[in-house]
Design an enzyme around this catalytic site. Structure first.
Site, PDB file in Angstrom:
ATOM      1  N   LYS A  64      -2.736 -15.571  -1.255  1.00 36.37           N
ATOM      2  CA  LYS A  64      -1.387 -15.141  -0.840  1.00 36.37           C
ATOM      3  C   LYS A  64      -0.289 -15.893  -1.600  1.00 36.37           C
ATOM      4  O   LYS A  64       0.654 -15.277  -2.064  1.00 36.37           O
ATOM      5  CB  LYS A  64      -1.168 -15.389   0.669  1.00 36.37           C
ATOM      6  CG  LYS A  64      -1.972 -14.505   1.581  1.00 36.37           C
ATOM      7  CD  LYS A  64      -1.486 -14.636   3.022  1.00 36.37           C
ATOM      8  CE  LYS A  64      -1.570 -16.040   3.587  1.00 36.37           C
ATOM      9  NZ  LYS A  64      -2.938 -16.582   3.700  1.00 36.37           N
TER      10      LYS A  64
ATOM     11  N   ARG B  55      -9.683 -22.878  10.120  1.00 39.52           N
ATOM     12  CA  ARG B  55      -8.564 -21.994   9.789  1.00 39.52           C
ATOM     13  C   ARG B  55      -9.046 -20.542   9.660  1.00 39.52           C
ATOM     14  O   ARG B  55      -8.343 -19.610  10.033  1.00 39.52           O
ATOM     15  CB  ARG B  55      -7.886 -22.466   8.504  1.00 39.52           C
ATOM     16  CG  ARG B  55      -7.165 -23.798   8.711  1.00 39.52           C
ATOM     17  CD  ARG B  55      -6.677 -24.375   7.411  1.00 39.52           C
ATOM     18  NE  ARG B  55      -5.559 -23.622   6.890  1.00 39.52           N
ATOM     19  CZ  ARG B  55      -5.351 -23.353   5.608  1.00 39.52           C
ATOM     20  NH1 ARG B  55      -6.219 -23.749   4.708  1.00 39.52           N
ATOM     21  NH2 ARG B  55      -4.304 -22.683   5.237  1.00 39.52           N
TER      22      ARG B  55
ATOM     23  N   ARG C 186      -9.713 -25.716  -3.959  1.00 37.18           N
ATOM     24  CA  ARG C 186      -8.269 -25.616  -4.256  1.00 37.18           C
ATOM     25  C   ARG C 186      -7.679 -26.969  -4.639  1.00 37.18           C
ATOM     26  O   ARG C 186      -6.844 -27.065  -5.515  1.00 37.18           O
ATOM     27  CB  ARG C 186      -7.522 -25.038  -3.052  1.00 37.18           C
ATOM     28  CG  ARG C 186      -6.018 -24.992  -3.236  1.00 37.18           C
ATOM     29  CD  ARG C 186      -5.387 -23.864  -2.463  1.00 37.18           C
ATOM     30  NE  ARG C 186      -5.556 -23.977  -1.030  1.00 37.18           N
ATOM     31  CZ  ARG C 186      -5.225 -23.020  -0.169  1.00 37.18           C
ATOM     32  NH1 ARG C 186      -4.731 -21.872  -0.597  1.00 37.18           N
ATOM     33  NH2 ARG C 186      -5.388 -23.182   1.113  1.00 37.18           N
TER      34      ARG C 186
ATOM     35  N   ARG D 207       1.386 -14.528  11.969  1.00 41.95           N
ATOM     36  CA  ARG D 207      -0.032 -14.816  12.189  1.00 41.95           C
ATOM     37  C   ARG D 207      -0.530 -14.473  13.572  1.00 41.95           C
ATOM     38  O   ARG D 207      -1.723 -14.664  13.854  1.00 41.95           O
ATOM     39  CB  ARG D 207      -0.299 -16.288  11.904  1.00 41.95           C
ATOM     40  CG  ARG D 207      -0.373 -16.583  10.412  1.00 41.95           C
ATOM     41  CD  ARG D 207      -0.193 -18.067  10.208  1.00 41.95           C
ATOM     42  NE  ARG D 207      -1.237 -18.651   9.418  1.00 41.95           N
ATOM     43  CZ  ARG D 207      -1.011 -19.238   8.235  1.00 41.95           C
ATOM     44  NH1 ARG D 207       0.160 -19.237   7.684  1.00 41.95           N
ATOM     45  NH2 ARG D 207      -2.001 -19.800   7.599  1.00 41.95           N
TER      46      ARG D 207
ATOM     47  N   ARG E  72      -3.872 -31.204   0.214  1.00 43.06           N
ATOM     48  CA  ARG E  72      -3.430 -30.703   1.519  1.00 43.06           C
ATOM     49  C   ARG E  72      -4.407 -31.228   2.549  1.00 43.06           C
ATOM     50  O   ARG E  72      -5.608 -31.067   2.400  1.00 43.06           O
ATOM     51  CB  ARG E  72      -3.439 -29.167   1.532  1.00 43.06           C
ATOM     52  CG  ARG E  72      -2.226 -28.547   0.894  1.00 43.06           C
ATOM     53  CD  ARG E  72      -2.285 -27.033   0.937  1.00 43.06           C
ATOM     54  NE  ARG E  72      -2.477 -26.482   2.275  1.00 43.06           N
ATOM     55  CZ  ARG E  72      -2.238 -25.211   2.579  1.00 43.06           C
ATOM     56  NH1 ARG E  72      -1.791 -24.381   1.661  1.00 43.06           N
ATOM     57  NH2 ARG E  72      -2.449 -24.771   3.794  1.00 43.06           N
TER      58      ARG E  72
HETATM   59  P1  AMP Z   1      -0.327 -21.969   5.205  1.00 40.17           P
HETATM   60  O1  AMP Z   1       0.129 -22.841   4.092  1.00 40.17           O
HETATM   61  O2  AMP Z   1       0.384 -20.636   5.224  1.00 40.17           O
HETATM   62  O3  AMP Z   1      -1.812 -21.824   5.284  1.00 40.17           O
HETATM   63  O4  AMP Z   1       0.132 -22.696   6.578  1.00 40.17           O
HETATM   64  C1  AMP Z   1      -0.308 -24.004   6.877  1.00 40.17           C
HETATM   65  C2  AMP Z   1      -0.279 -24.224   8.381  1.00 40.17           C
HETATM   66  O5  AMP Z   1       1.047 -24.037   8.885  1.00 40.17           O
HETATM   67  C3  AMP Z   1      -1.136 -23.274   9.200  1.00 40.17           C
HETATM   68  O6  AMP Z   1      -2.502 -23.660   9.229  1.00 40.17           O
HETATM   69  C4  AMP Z   1      -0.477 -23.386  10.572  1.00 40.17           C
HETATM   70  O7  AMP Z   1      -0.796 -24.595  11.219  1.00 40.17           O
HETATM   71  C5  AMP Z   1       0.999 -23.464  10.194  1.00 40.17           C
HETATM   72  N1  AMP Z   1       1.616 -22.121  10.127  1.00 40.17           N
HETATM   73  C6  AMP Z   1       2.177 -21.516   9.032  1.00 40.17           C
HETATM   74  N2  AMP Z   1       2.635 -20.298   9.340  1.00 40.17           N
HETATM   75  C7  AMP Z   1       2.376 -20.102  10.646  1.00 40.17           C
HETATM   76  C8  AMP Z   1       2.585 -19.027  11.568  1.00 40.17           C
HETATM   77  N3  AMP Z   1       3.171 -17.881  11.204  1.00 40.17           N
HETATM   78  N4  AMP Z   1       2.162 -19.195  12.852  1.00 40.17           N
HETATM   79  C9  AMP Z   1       1.589 -20.330  13.256  1.00 40.17           C
HETATM   80  N5  AMP Z   1       1.338 -21.371  12.456  1.00 40.17           N
HETATM   81  C10 AMP Z   1       1.724 -21.275  11.159  1.00 40.17           C
END
Ligand code: AMP
Length: 189
Positions: free
Chosen positions: A13, A146, A127, A88, A135
């Site tokens: 993404k 996740r 990654r 999400r 991360r």
């Molecule tokens: P990402 O980089 O998009 O994978 O986001 C990293 C983390 O941020 C996720 O594992 C969640 O803990 C939190 N997060 C990001 N976007 C959302 C969302 N829309 N709803 C809930 N948690 C989120």
């Protein structure tokens, strides 16, 4: 164009979002990036969400939608936006639909990038090496968590958008440019 990008962690993404916004000239909104910046700055929001991010769980719908609505209501989003990983849960999707209906700026398309689980786990775990970016949530245990969270809470979001007639599904296996072409085609661009 107002676009939501859906897909499991490791589906590409972030990479595709960066390419898409370059093509379309709209802001890229990644809630993950916004939250990580808050954690890094030690803000009250950052302190609140740090342990949730590290665990691979989701931040509450209320917190996320405050972040998302605050961001999409900024001036640069008048020309459109790309929401990357920002929606999400079905409740988040509904809250966004309500807000966008209220301001008369509905979504044009929701694109879901699909990649099989086995490929995802491999990609997430490598990654760190590829990007050199560390991360806290990129390790095998949290990656599996996740993915589980994705299947339980985020996959139903695609059904919600399908019912709204907005969903396009794209095969995320292939080169970056192959997947980008599929996404552009699904947007009619
Ligand atoms: P990402 O980089 O998009 O994978 O986001 C990293 C983390 O941020 C996720 O594992 C969640 O803990 C939190 N997060 C990001 N976007 C959302 C969302 N829309 N709803 C809930 N948690 C989120």
């Amino acid at each position: 164009m107002r676009i939501v990008l859906l897909g499991p962690p490791g589906a590409g993404k972030g990479t595709q979002a960066a390419n898409l916004v370059a093509e379309l000239g709209i802001p890229h909104i990644s809630t993950g990036d916004i939250l990580r910046a808050q954690v890094a700055s030690g803000s009250p929001l950052g302190l609140k969400v740090k342990s949730i991010l590290d665990s691979g769980e989701l931040v509450t719908d209320e917190i996320i939608m405050e972040v998302v609505i605050d961001r999409v209501s900024q001036d640069d989003c008048k020309k459109g936006f790309l929401l990357d990983g920002a929606i999400r849960t079905v409740l988040q999707a509904k809250m966004l639909q309500d807000y966008l209906a209220k301001v008369g700026a509905p979504l044009h398309k929701v694109v879901q990038i699909n990649v099989p689980d086995g490929v995802l786990l491999e990609r997430i775990c490598s990654r760190q090496e590829q990007t050199g970016v560390t991360r806290a949530d990129d390790n095998a245990e949290v990656a599996a968590k996740r993915l589980k969270v994705y299947w339980e809470q985020t996959a139903p979001v695609a059904d919600y958008y399908a019912q709204a007639g907005l969903l396009a599904k794209v095969d995320g296996v292939g080169t970056v440019s192959e997947v980008l072409s599929r996404i552009m085609a699904s947007l009619g661009s």
